[in-house]
Scaffold this motif. Sequence first.
Motif, PDB file in Angstrom:
ATOM      1  N   ARG A   1      58.077 -31.223  12.257  1.00 27.20           N
ATOM      2  CA  ARG A   1      58.523 -30.278  13.290  1.00 27.20           C
ATOM      3  C   ARG A   1      58.471 -28.853  12.735  1.00 27.20           C
ATOM      4  NH1 ARG A   1      63.220 -31.604  17.152  1.00 27.20           N
ATOM      5  NH2 ARG A   1      61.441 -31.946  18.468  1.00 27.20           N
ATOM      6  N   GLY A   2      57.883 -27.964  13.522  1.00 28.63           N
ATOM      7  CA  GLY A   2      57.779 -26.568  13.131  1.00 28.63           C
ATOM      8  C   GLY A   2      56.518 -26.247  12.344  1.00 28.63           C
ATOM      9  N   SER A   3      55.753 -27.258  11.957  1.00 32.70           N
ATOM     10  CA  SER A   3      54.524 -27.022  11.207  1.00 32.70           C
ATOM     11  C   SER A   3      53.420 -26.569  12.157  1.00 32.70           C
ATOM     12  CB  SER A   3      54.097 -28.304  10.490  1.00 32.70           C
ATOM     13  OG  SER A   3      52.881 -28.099   9.821  1.00 32.70           O
ATOM     14  N   ARG A   4      52.633 -25.591  11.710  1.00 34.58           N
ATOM     15  CA  ARG A   4      51.563 -25.077  12.556  1.00 34.58           C
ATOM     16  C   ARG A   4      50.208 -25.656  12.193  1.00 34.58           C
ATOM     17  NH1 ARG A   4      52.340 -18.951  11.576  1.00 34.58           N
ATOM     18  NH2 ARG A   4      53.006 -19.769   9.589  1.00 34.58           N
ATOM     19  N   ALA A   5      50.106 -26.372  11.090  1.00 37.18           N
ATOM     20  CA  ALA A   5      48.817 -26.887  10.627  1.00 37.18           C
ATOM     21  C   ALA A   5      48.739 -28.401  10.813  1.00 37.18           C
ATOM     22  CB  ALA A   5      48.621 -26.545   9.165  1.00 37.18           C
ATOM     23  N   ASN A   6      47.580 -28.864  11.266  1.00 34.59           N
ATOM     24  CA  ASN A   6      47.339 -30.304  11.334  1.00 34.59           C
ATOM     25  C   ASN A   6      47.201 -30.847   9.923  1.00 34.59           C
ATOM     26  OD1 ASN A   6      47.237 -30.551  14.168  1.00 34.59           O
ATOM     27  ND2 ASN A   6      45.125 -29.821  14.189  1.00 34.59           N
ATOM     28  N   ARG A   7      47.578 -32.092   9.764  1.00 37.83           N
ATOM     29  CA  ARG A   7      47.453 -32.769   8.470  1.00 37.83           C
ATOM     30  C   ARG A   7      46.628 -34.033   8.668  1.00 37.83           C
ATOM     31  NH1 ARG A   7      50.742 -31.152   4.296  1.00 37.83           N
ATOM     32  NH2 ARG A   7      52.099 -29.423   4.821  1.00 37.83           N
ATOM     33  N   PHE A   8      45.921 -34.418   7.597  1.00 38.61           N
ATOM     34  CA  PHE A   8      45.016 -35.557   7.665  1.00 38.61           C
ATOM     35  C   PHE A   8      45.343 -36.564   6.583  1.00 38.61           C
ATOM     36  CE2 PHE A   8      42.927 -31.747   9.187  1.00 38.61           C
ATOM     37  CZ  PHE A   8      42.515 -32.146  10.447  1.00 38.61           C
ATOM     38  N   ARG A   9      45.116 -37.835   6.922  1.00 33.53           N
ATOM     39  CA  ARG A   9      45.342 -38.938   5.980  1.00 33.53           C
ATOM     40  C   ARG A   9      44.143 -39.870   6.032  1.00 33.53           C
ATOM     41  NH1 ARG A   9      50.361 -40.229   7.916  1.00 33.53           N
ATOM     42  NH2 ARG A   9      50.769 -41.142   5.883  1.00 33.53           N
ATOM     43  N   HIS A  10      43.915 -40.572   4.911  1.00 39.67           N
ATOM     44  CA  HIS A  10      42.843 -41.574   4.884  1.00 39.67           C
ATOM     45  C   HIS A  10      43.365 -42.873   5.472  1.00 39.67           C
ATOM     46  CE1 HIS A  10      44.425 -44.081   1.622  1.00 39.67           C
ATOM     47  NE2 HIS A  10      44.840 -42.944   1.053  1.00 39.67           N
ATOM     48  N   GLU A  11      42.452 -43.718   5.916  1.00 38.81           N
ATOM     49  CA  GLU A  11      42.817 -45.007   6.511  1.00 38.81           C
ATOM     50  C   GLU A  11      42.092 -46.167   5.824  1.00 38.81           C
ATOM     51  OE1 GLU A  11      45.158 -45.333   8.641  1.00 38.81           O
ATOM     52  OE2 GLU A  11      45.425 -43.277   9.349  1.00 38.81           O
ATOM     53  N   VAL A  12      41.812 -46.040   4.517  1.00 34.72           N
ATOM     54  CA  VAL A  12      41.016 -47.064   3.840  1.00 34.72           C
ATOM     55  C   VAL A  12      41.752 -48.395   3.676  1.00 34.72           C
ATOM     56  CG1 VAL A  12      39.479 -45.432   2.682  1.00 34.72           C
ATOM     57  CG2 VAL A  12      41.556 -46.200   1.518  1.00 34.72           C
ATOM     58  N   GLU A  13      43.082 -48.347   3.591  1.00 33.80           N
ATOM     59  CA  GLU A  13      43.802 -49.634   3.509  1.00 33.80           C
ATOM     60  C   GLU A  13      43.575 -50.431   4.791  1.00 33.80           C
ATOM     61  OE1 GLU A  13      47.351 -47.239   1.633  1.00 33.80           O
ATOM     62  OE2 GLU A  13      45.530 -46.630   2.647  1.00 33.80           O
ATOM     63  N   GLN A  14      43.692 -49.753   5.939  1.00 33.67           N
ATOM     64  CA  GLN A  14      43.512 -50.432   7.222  1.00 33.67           C
ATOM     65  C   GLN A  14      42.046 -50.819   7.435  1.00 33.67           C
ATOM     66  OE1 GLN A  14      45.102 -47.553   6.738  1.00 33.67           O
ATOM     67  NE2 GLN A  14      47.204 -48.023   7.311  1.00 33.67           N
ATOM     68  N   ARG A  15      41.124 -49.954   7.055  1.00 32.10           N
ATOM     69  CA  ARG A  15      39.705 -50.177   7.329  1.00 32.10           C
ATOM     70  C   ARG A  15      39.106 -51.218   6.400  1.00 32.10           C
ATOM     71  NH1 ARG A  15      35.000 -50.400   9.264  1.00 32.10           N
ATOM     72  NH2 ARG A  15      33.834 -48.617   9.998  1.00 32.10           N
ATOM     73  N   PHE A  16      39.441 -51.138   5.094  1.00 30.09           N
ATOM     74  CA  PHE A  16      38.823 -52.019   4.095  1.00 30.09           C
ATOM     75  C   PHE A  16      39.795 -52.999   3.443  1.00 30.09           C
ATOM     76  CE2 PHE A  16      36.219 -48.013   3.617  1.00 30.09           C
ATOM     77  CZ  PHE A  16      35.114 -48.480   4.312  1.00 30.09           C
ATOM     78  N   GLY A  17      41.100 -52.752   3.550  1.00 32.99           N
ATOM     79  CA  GLY A  17      42.079 -53.616   2.901  1.00 32.99           C
ATOM     80  C   GLY A  17      42.208 -53.373   1.405  1.00 32.99           C
TER      81      GLY A  17
END
Length: 186
Positions: free
Chosen positions: A75-91
Amino acid sequence: MAIELKPHEIRVLGVLIEKSMTNADTYPLTLNSLTLGCNQKTNRDPVLSLSEGEVAAAVHELQQWQLVSFADTPRGSRANRFRHEVEQRFGWNAVQRAVMAELMIRGPQTLGELRTHVSRMIPPGDIAYLSELLGEFEKAEPPMVRELPRQPGQSTTRWAQLLGGPVNVSHFSAPAAQTSRPEVNP
């Protein structure tokens, strides 16, 4: 369907994985911090100079592959943040993530180099465990890594990630450049 990422996308994904394991307090990353990580001068091969726009384009493509997603923004942050999804995609477990991240950000490496570099993120176990893990990646369908032929003058082989498609083996197995003498005209 096999994933074939572009070099900038590989770097972005590798940095997201690396920073999730080494800088958990600042992860997920903003576009600015992701760009800085991609352009880092240490622990990178090759060293790149990507613009924020190039990193944003790579993030967008990785989102299409379901390898990166937007993170919940505080809350209050103006910048988008990104995360990887390799655990979900590849396990992938933590050691697998660390190994693949190192191959993505530093290029082909020997087992010993990998063990040393992975230890920045997580204790990797012994060389036999790493060898077994790379063997599993190599036997995956489609393969995720490949053992490269031993280079002239090298005592051991190197491993390369295949998320960017097949590796040009001739590039790594070509004989060392020989010094030639300039021709002298009589």
